[in-house]
Motif scaffolding. Structure first.
Motif, PDB file in Angstrom:
ATOM      1  N   ILE A 148       0.869  -1.183   0.000  1.00 11.50           N
ATOM      2  CA  ILE A 148       0.000   0.000   0.000  1.00 11.50           C
ATOM      3  C   ILE A 148       0.901   1.226   0.000  1.00 11.50           C
ATOM      4  O   ILE A 148       1.926   1.267   0.691  1.00 11.50           O
ATOM      5  CB  ILE A 148      -0.959  -0.010   1.210  1.00 11.50           C
ATOM      6  CG1 ILE A 148      -1.999   1.101   1.085  1.00 11.50           C
ATOM      7  CG2 ILE A 148      -0.204   0.091   2.528  1.00 11.50           C
ATOM      8  CD1 ILE A 148      -3.157   0.953   2.068  1.00 11.50           C
ATOM      9  N   VAL A 149       0.545   2.234  -0.791  1.00 11.43           N
ATOM     10  CA  VAL A 149       1.370   3.420  -0.979  1.00 11.43           C
ATOM     11  C   VAL A 149       0.801   4.582  -0.172  1.00 11.43           C
ATOM     12  O   VAL A 149      -0.403   4.871  -0.244  1.00 11.43           O
ATOM     13  CB  VAL A 149       1.440   3.808  -2.473  1.00 11.43           C
ATOM     14  CG1 VAL A 149       2.188   5.126  -2.659  1.00 11.43           C
ATOM     15  CG2 VAL A 149       2.119   2.698  -3.271  1.00 11.43           C
ATOM     16  N   MET A 150       1.677   5.251   0.600  1.00 15.64           N
ATOM     17  CA  MET A 150       1.209   6.361   1.437  1.00 15.64           C
ATOM     18  C   MET A 150       2.369   7.257   1.827  1.00 15.64           C
ATOM     19  O   MET A 150       3.530   6.837   1.833  1.00 15.64           O
ATOM     20  CB  MET A 150       0.514   5.829   2.691  1.00 15.64           C
ATOM     21  CG  MET A 150       1.316   4.802   3.462  1.00 15.64           C
ATOM     22  SD  MET A 150       0.282   3.963   4.680  1.00 15.64           S
ATOM     23  CE  MET A 150       1.394   2.611   5.136  1.00 15.64           C
ATOM     24  N   GLY A 151       2.042   8.500   2.172  1.00 15.91           N
ATOM     25  CA  GLY A 151       3.050   9.446   2.620  1.00 15.91           C
ATOM     26  C   GLY A 151       3.460   9.184   4.056  1.00 15.91           C
ATOM     27  O   GLY A 151       2.718   8.572   4.834  1.00 15.91           O
ATOM     28  N   VAL A 172       6.255   7.141   1.041  1.00 14.54           N
ATOM     29  CA  VAL A 172       6.679   8.203   0.136  1.00 14.54           C
ATOM     30  C   VAL A 172       7.033   9.423   0.978  1.00 14.54           C
ATOM     31  O   VAL A 172       6.183   9.981   1.679  1.00 14.54           O
ATOM     32  CB  VAL A 172       5.573   8.567  -0.874  1.00 14.54           C
ATOM     33  CG1 VAL A 172       5.981   9.773  -1.710  1.00 14.54           C
ATOM     34  CG2 VAL A 172       5.278   7.362  -1.763  1.00 14.54           C
ATOM     35  N   HIS A 173       8.292   9.825   0.934  1.00  9.76           N
ATOM     36  CA  HIS A 173       8.760  10.951   1.741  1.00  9.76           C
ATOM     37  C   HIS A 173       8.433  12.280   1.063  1.00  9.76           C
ATOM     38  O   HIS A 173       8.397  12.373  -0.166  1.00  9.76           O
ATOM     39  CB  HIS A 173      10.267  10.837   1.975  1.00  9.76           C
ATOM     40  CG  HIS A 173      10.648   9.658   2.816  1.00  9.76           C
ATOM     41  ND1 HIS A 173      10.692   9.709   4.192  1.00  9.76           N
ATOM     42  CD2 HIS A 173      10.974   8.376   2.476  1.00  9.76           C
ATOM     43  CE1 HIS A 173      11.039   8.524   4.673  1.00  9.76           C
ATOM     44  NE2 HIS A 173      11.221   7.702   3.652  1.00  9.76           N
ATOM     45  N   ALA A 188       4.104   6.962  -8.738  1.00 11.73           N
ATOM     46  CA  ALA A 188       5.321   6.292  -9.208  1.00 11.73           C
ATOM     47  C   ALA A 188       5.691   5.103  -8.330  1.00 11.73           C
ATOM     48  O   ALA A 188       6.366   4.166  -8.789  1.00 11.73           O
ATOM     49  CB  ALA A 188       6.477   7.291  -9.247  1.00 11.73           C
ATOM     50  N   ALA A 189       5.254   5.103  -7.070  1.00 11.21           N
ATOM     51  CA  ALA A 189       5.595   4.015  -6.142  1.00 11.21           C
ATOM     52  C   ALA A 189       4.709   2.787  -6.324  1.00 11.21           C
ATOM     53  O   ALA A 189       4.952   1.750  -5.710  1.00 11.21           O
ATOM     54  CB  ALA A 189       5.489   4.517  -4.703  1.00 11.21           C
TER      55      ALA A 189
END
Length: 398
Positions: A148-151, A172-173, A188-189
């Motif tokens: 899962i993609v997250m900041g 994601v930084h 992109a991730a």
């Protein structure tokens, strides 16, 4: 003499009582008044909730609402056969939220109350994972490596989700000078094992909203290019009861094609005391059947989709009261008042010339909160200032 002391014990001031010994389970009963005083003594050094400037949580409700909630405190409304009206109260709240957040009107309204937004996040994330597993399994592909993609500014509950549900977190930084993850970096991730992207409507740190419309457009383009079905879960724990009233034209909810689920805290800007969250799905198809459970413990087939089972009806009762008492105009008025307070505080800070405000303000959509830092940290830093300002009568964040 012993009987006399026992008879007079209810008159003793709390400082003359014995401290509570937690090293073993109590042997004897004590009078109700003494028990009350003992607990009051333990809590006496706590902050006063209404003076806690570091809290996102509701600290005031009207007496009429509190009475309704106390009347419902002993109702375990999981028993829908015994308490059908309470179940209908929950359903009314769900339908109102479906309208507020523009869910699919051609589908069965799908959502539920939860124990805070944390349970809502776990349910929303688990639904993303199950739908991804079903798609991959039907395609004959491996289902053992979901991500899962997250900041990195997401709430800690998302870290719990990845730990509990065995999902790889793709952190994601933030880019230099930015306070939320960049949408390009989020997309992109992603890869074919991505179950979804977490988008935040109001970060805890600075109150910024993600640009949901931009992210939705990017996800749509990537999905078409790769043949994926990556969805967006909106963590609207705070912003879910801010954006509809302050920024009604802002598209962040189910008006966007790829937003599949939303969570919010009823106990933050939903204006209910702590312990209430909500999770909503775009339509019934986004809640996998494998997460819908049936039981007949109490003589009737009941459907449950929450992680928790037994719970009091008091919070959903409080939420419906606020919805019908405040209405759209009432919630808008409360939000405008908070925004005004925020603007005044920012004016004061900026007039001092020593602080830089980093929270979303002015024309930038965001939560009504103020975050700032020192311009010059040579002699002291923000923690030094926070330490000096801690203590009564108010509680300040660090």
């Amino acid at each position: 003499m012993e009987r006399l002391i026992q008879a007079d014990s209810a008159m003793l001031p709390h400082f003359m009582m014995k401290p509570i010994d937690a090293s073993e389970f109590p042997q004897e009963a004590i009078p109700p008044r003494l028990a009350q005083m003992a607990i009051q003594g333990l809590r006496s050094l706590d902050a006063t909730p209404s003076l806690n400037l570091a809290s996102f949580v509701t600290t005031y409700m009207e007496e009429e609402c509190k009475q309704l909630m106390m009347d419902a405190i002993d109702v375990n409304y999981i028993d829908t056969e015994e308490y059908p009206s309470t179940e209908r109260i929950k359903e009314k709240c769900v339908k109102m939220l479906a309208d507020l957040w523009h869910a699919d009107k051609n589908s069965k309204v799908t959502g539920t109350d939860t124990v805070g937004s944390s349970e809502a996040v776990l349910l929303g994330g688990l639904a993303l994972k199950r739908r991804w597993q079903d798609r991959m399994r039907n395609a004959g592909k491996d289902t053992s490596r979901p991500n899962i993609v997250m900041g990195t500014e997401t709430h800690v509950v998302w870290e719990k989700l990845t730990n509990y549900m065995e999902i790889e977190p793709r952190w994601v930084h933030n880019r230099t000078g930015e306070y939320i993850a960049n949408n390009e970096d989020l997309v992109a991730a992603c890869d074919e094992n991505t179950i979804g992207i977490v988008s935040i409507l109001g970060t805890t740190y600075t109150g910024h909203f993600y640009d949901m419309a931009e992210l939705d457009s990017m996800v749509e383009k990537r999905n078409k290019q790769e043949g994926w079905e990556i969805g967006i879960h909106v963590d609207a724990a705070s912003g879910g009861f801010v954006a509809p009233f302050m920024f009604p034209d802002l598209k962040w909810d189910f008006r966007l094609k790829n937003v599949v689920s939303i969570n919010a805290s009823g106990h933050k800007f939903g204006l209910v005391y702590p312990g209430l969250g909500w999770v909503m799905w775009r339509s019934r198809e986004y809640l996998p059947e494998s997460l819908v459970f049936h039981d007949n413990y109490l003589g009737k087939d009941q459907i449950t989709i929450t992680l928790n089972f037994s719970k009091s009806a008091m919070n959903v009762v409080g939420q419906l009261y606020q919805f019908i008492r405040m209405g759209f105009d009432g919630y808008k008025s409360v939000n405008k008042h908070m925004r005004h307070t925020m603007d005044r505080l920012i004016e004061g800070l900026e007039s001092m010339g020593q602080f830089t405000v980093v929270s979303a303000h002015g024309s930038t959509p965001g939560l009504p909160l103020v975050a700032f830092h020192l311009k010059d940290k040579k002699q002291y830093d923000e923690f030094s200032i926070a330490g000096v300002n801690q203590g009564p009568p108010t509680t300040k964040p660090n």
